[in-house]
Enzyme design. Structure first.
Site, PDB file in Angstrom:
ATOM      1  N   SER A 193       0.835  -1.201   0.000  1.00 48.87           N
ATOM      2  CA  SER A 193       0.000   0.000   0.000  1.00 48.87           C
ATOM      3  C   SER A 193       0.874   1.257   0.000  1.00 48.87           C
ATOM      4  O   SER A 193       1.703   1.433  -0.893  1.00 48.87           O
ATOM      5  CB  SER A 193      -0.951  -0.037   1.195  1.00 48.87           C
ATOM      6  OG  SER A 193      -1.922   0.974   1.111  1.00 48.87           O
ATOM      7  N   ASP A 324     -10.438  -3.231  -5.410  1.00 50.91           N
ATOM      8  CA  ASP A 324      -9.884  -2.464  -4.294  1.00 50.91           C
ATOM      9  C   ASP A 324     -10.723  -1.207  -4.110  1.00 50.91           C
ATOM     10  O   ASP A 324     -10.789  -0.361  -5.011  1.00 50.91           O
ATOM     11  CB  ASP A 324      -8.427  -2.089  -4.602  1.00 50.91           C
ATOM     12  CG  ASP A 324      -7.712  -1.440  -3.427  1.00 50.91           C
ATOM     13  OD1 ASP A 324      -8.375  -0.765  -2.617  1.00 50.91           O
ATOM     14  OD2 ASP A 324      -6.485  -1.600  -3.314  1.00 50.91           O
ATOM     15  N   HIS A 355      -8.477  -4.364  -0.778  1.00 49.71           N
ATOM     16  CA  HIS A 355      -7.245  -3.634  -0.462  1.00 49.71           C
ATOM     17  C   HIS A 355      -6.377  -4.491   0.464  1.00 49.71           C
ATOM     18  O   HIS A 355      -6.623  -4.567   1.677  1.00 49.71           O
ATOM     19  CB  HIS A 355      -7.553  -2.291   0.188  1.00 49.71           C
ATOM     20  CG  HIS A 355      -6.338  -1.422   0.341  1.00 49.71           C
ATOM     21  ND1 HIS A 355      -5.705  -0.842  -0.738  1.00 49.71           N
ATOM     22  CD2 HIS A 355      -5.606  -1.074   1.433  1.00 49.71           C
ATOM     23  CE1 HIS A 355      -4.657  -0.150  -0.316  1.00 49.71           C
ATOM     24  NE2 HIS A 355      -4.572  -0.283   0.991  1.00 49.71           N
TER      25      HIS A 355
END
Length: 423
Positions: A193, A324, A355
């Site tokens: 991320s 996501d 995610h």
């Protein structure tokens, strides 16, 4: 009455199917890449690139549920937490970063290899998904160094700042310290991320230790904070709700360290920080002043790897999920264009996963290891074994790891990839 009851049941079944996305079946990931010896080697050596990814049957096809369960519980393997050795490094501005080094009980067949990990937003070495990844790869012979983002642990701050979305200084200092402690080790760079954005920026900077890096892995990042800041203010896909939740987490970090950050400092609007309901409001009230930026646009552009990642020269794997909730499909032109413009990169796009969730298997209870972590392990093993073989052959022949030719017009290569171009 019976007709009404039957219609109500049908409506409920339809809503249930739509909410859980049960009509959208599992599929192999879509791969975007240029034909090259390296990518052909990966297709043969990494089975999960071509096999069907099957999420948990009942809930795994819903990106929101994948993301929320990942955030709340993490993979079940995270219960197998490891104990590592904690290191601290003093930075030039007085900040003190900490990282944890996890050793392995058995050496990797390819030699001494350390995976340097940059976690996601607000994460540290104790985050559940990080612990699950550490547990998996250390069982397979890798040492692992995990950065603690400034402010995310209970360790007191020694300077008036916390982590930001794109600052590479702390990660660079960790890598330097790992190499100082063990100059002979080879490195693999992994980011999740926000951390994936940071490691891509780091690799683009051409640091001295890049020659020790076997490959770079980016998982679940958005690449462009300028566009990302705008979409996070939209209610489409409930992104505004996720923005609110992340803002509350960031406010908790600021509150925990408020004595150091704000004591005797009148430059910040504390009431604006406390009442903020989005990351953008916190950045306006705190981050711009703390970092010396003139506007949100300049700050977000500075943080984005999109504008520098074309300088990365090592083999790179980019992984995202179509569902996501934080990253809409139209932001995935960045990894697509990157992968289609060089011979040593691949963009892996799954239909499901949310995610950083990527749970797989089972009806309700998923497998202990996520699909993402197993994919990364297979990729890291393939690249590590290739690196040791290439070092043996070396000199007289061109290495697959050096296949970093860049092509100016990626659209010319679209027919060579598995999948269709991303608009």
């Amino acid at each position: 009455m019976e007709v009404f009851f039957g219609a109500a049941v049908l409506v409920l079944c339809y809503v249930f199917l739509r909410l859980l996305n049960l009509s959208n079946g599992p599929a192999p990931p879509t791969l975007y890449y240029r034909p090259s010896d390296l990518n052909q080697f990966l297709l043969q050596s990494v089975p999960l690139l071509t096999l069907r990814y099957t999420p948990p049957i009942l809930w795994g096809r819903n990106g929101h549920l994948q993301s929320i369960i990942h955030s709340l519980f993490g993979p079940s393997r995270s219960k197998e937490s490891r104990t590592g050795e904690c290191f601290s490094v003093q930075l030039e501005d007085g900040s003190t970063l900490t990282y944890t080094l996890y050793d392995t009980s058995k050496p990797h067949p390819a030699g001494d290899i350390t995976i340097v990990v940059c976690p996601g937003f607000g994460s540290s070495n104790r985050s559940k998904y990080i612990q699950a990844f550490v547990s998996l790869v250390s069982d397979h012979g890798y040492k692992v160094a995990v950065l603690d983002h400034l402010g995310t642990t209970d360790n007191p701050l020694t300077a008036r700042r916390i982590f930001t979305y794109g600052e590479t200084g702390e990660f660079r200092a960790m890598v330097d310290d790992v190499m100082r402690e063990n100059p002979a080790t080879r490195l693999i760079v992994v980011g999740f991320s926000m951390g994936a954005n940071i490691v891509c920026k780091y690799m683009a900077e051409g640091r001295p230790h890049n020659g020790n890096v076997i490959c770079c892995v980016s998982a679940g990042q958005g690449y462009d904070a300028v566009r990302g800041s705008n979409v996070l203010m939209e209610w489409t896909g409930f992104r505004r709700a996720y923005n609110f939740a992340m803002a509350q987490g960031l406010k908790t970090i600021l509150q925990r360290h408020s004595y150091v950050l704000f004591r005797g400092n009148s430059d910040f609007n504390l009431s604006a920080i406390q009442s903020a309901t989005s990351l953008q409001e916190i950045d306006l009230a705190y981050t711009l002043q703390a970092g010396g930026f003139s506007s949100l646009h300049s700050y977000y552009r500075h943080c984005s790897c999109k504008f520098t990642m074309h300088k990365i020269s090592v083999p790179t794997l980019l992984v995202n999920a179509l569902d996501d909730p934080l990253i809409p499909e139209d932001m995935l032109d960045v990894p697509y264009n990157y992968a289609m413009s060089r011979d040593n990169a691949m963009f892996v796009l799954t239909r499901h996963g949310g995610h950083l969730g990527f749970y797989s298997g089972g009806f309700i209870i998923p497998d202990s290891e996520t699909w993402l972590h197993r994919l990364l392990l297979q990729y890291l093993d393939a690249m590590s074994n290739l690196a040791i073989e290439q070092s043996k052959v070396n000199a007289s022949t061109e290495s697959l790891l050096d296949s970093s030719q860049v092509y100016e017009n990626p659209s010319l290569c679209a027919s060579s990839s598995v999948g269709t171009p991303i608009d």
